[in-house]
Design an enzyme around this catalytic site. Structure first.
Site, PDB file in Angstrom:
ATOM      1  N   ASP A 117      -4.872  -6.707  -1.346  1.00  0.00           N
ATOM      2  CA  ASP A 117      -5.279  -6.116  -2.618  1.00  0.00           C
ATOM      3  C   ASP A 117      -4.145  -5.273  -3.189  1.00  0.00           C
ATOM      4  OD1 ASP A 117      -7.776  -7.240  -2.302  1.00  0.00           O
ATOM      5  OD2 ASP A 117      -8.650  -5.435  -1.414  1.00  0.00           O
ATOM      6  N   ALA A 118      -4.245  -4.975  -4.470  1.00  0.00           N
ATOM      7  CA  ALA A 118      -3.203  -4.191  -5.129  1.00  0.00           C
ATOM      8  C   ALA A 118      -3.015  -2.831  -4.468  1.00  0.00           C
ATOM      9  CB  ALA A 118      -3.537  -4.018  -6.611  1.00  0.00           C
TER      10      ALA A 118
END
Length: 245
Positions: A117-118
């Protein structure tokens, strides 16, 4: 391998340029003119472009230390793509792969094996070898992933057995596979899992009433993160041919 990908892997052409030479009827496979970009090419096929035989360069395998606020996508979206970090200003550690350092890294050729994920940092693996990725990410491969997890609440030692036996995730019919936990401090643990369910780590701790506030992957199989944030290197042959157990 798709013919358009084979062309990109054998030349300096990007995907769009490969489509143009195919449409221009400039590519043959075993003497037959082919215009279908999805045509499957095998190791024993002879592929020519303008009567010149194409030879694909070796597959490439890259370890990257992904920073926060970057995404594991080939293109920029809300956050910039981690592929923006692939430049040859970085040191190439493995001299066996230096033969490819004159070839520009085209992100269209690459994908990430095991996205993050970011807001998650740490180890990502980048390659143009789809079969290698499949072997790593296959659910029953037993490939271990090690995460350093920061939590909003203190982790109770008596919960370790729940992770070892499997956690019931919301919306899942079966327990997670056995995982192991090592306590670093009251709000930080090392978690080792062998699966890759959607947002699995965050969901596992949510299932026991805790919340992940930081997440960092530091190992996949026998491949350990050993470069600074935002840097990358090629994998060694030993790492490429890893054993998951």
């Amino acid at each position: 391998m798709r013919l358009d990908k084979f062309i990109c892997k054998s030349t300096e052409l990007d995907k769009q340029q490969a489509l143009l030479v195919l449409q221009g009827k400039k590519v043959s496979v075993n003497g037959d003119l082919i215009i279908d970009p999805a045509f499957q090419v095998h190791d024993n096929n002879k592929v020519t472009l303008n009567d010149q035989v194409l030879v694909p360069r070796p597959f490439r395998y890259i370890l990257m230390h992904k920073p926060a606020a970057m995404i594991c996508s080939n293109v920029d979206e809300v956050y910039p793509s981690a592929f923006n970090l692939l430049t040859f200003e970085n040191e190439i550690v493995n001299t066996e792969f230096k033969g490819s350092d004159s070839i520009a890294l085209n992100s269209d050729e690459f994908h990430i094996a095991g996205r993050l994920d970011a807001d998650t940092t740490g180890l990502v693996l980048i390659t143009d070898d789809g079969s290698w990725t499949y072997n790593i990410t296959l659910p029953n491969s037993g490939c271990k992933k090690v995460y350093r997890v920061g939590l909003s609440k203190p982790f109770k030692v008596e919960l370790i057995s729940q992770f070892e036996q499997g956690i019931q995730l919301q919306g899942e019919a079966q327990l997670t596979l056995p995982a192991s936990i090592k306590i670093i401090n009251s709000k930080e643990v090392l978690l080792t899992i062998t699966e890759g369910k959607f947002h699995q780590v965050k969901r596992m701790f949510a299932a026991i009433g805790n919340r992940v506030v930081s997440l960092h992957r530091q190992q996949i199989g026998n491949i350990k993160l050993d470069v600074a944030v935002g840097k990358w290197r090629y994998l060694t042959p030993l790492e490429v041919n890893y054993e998951s157990n």
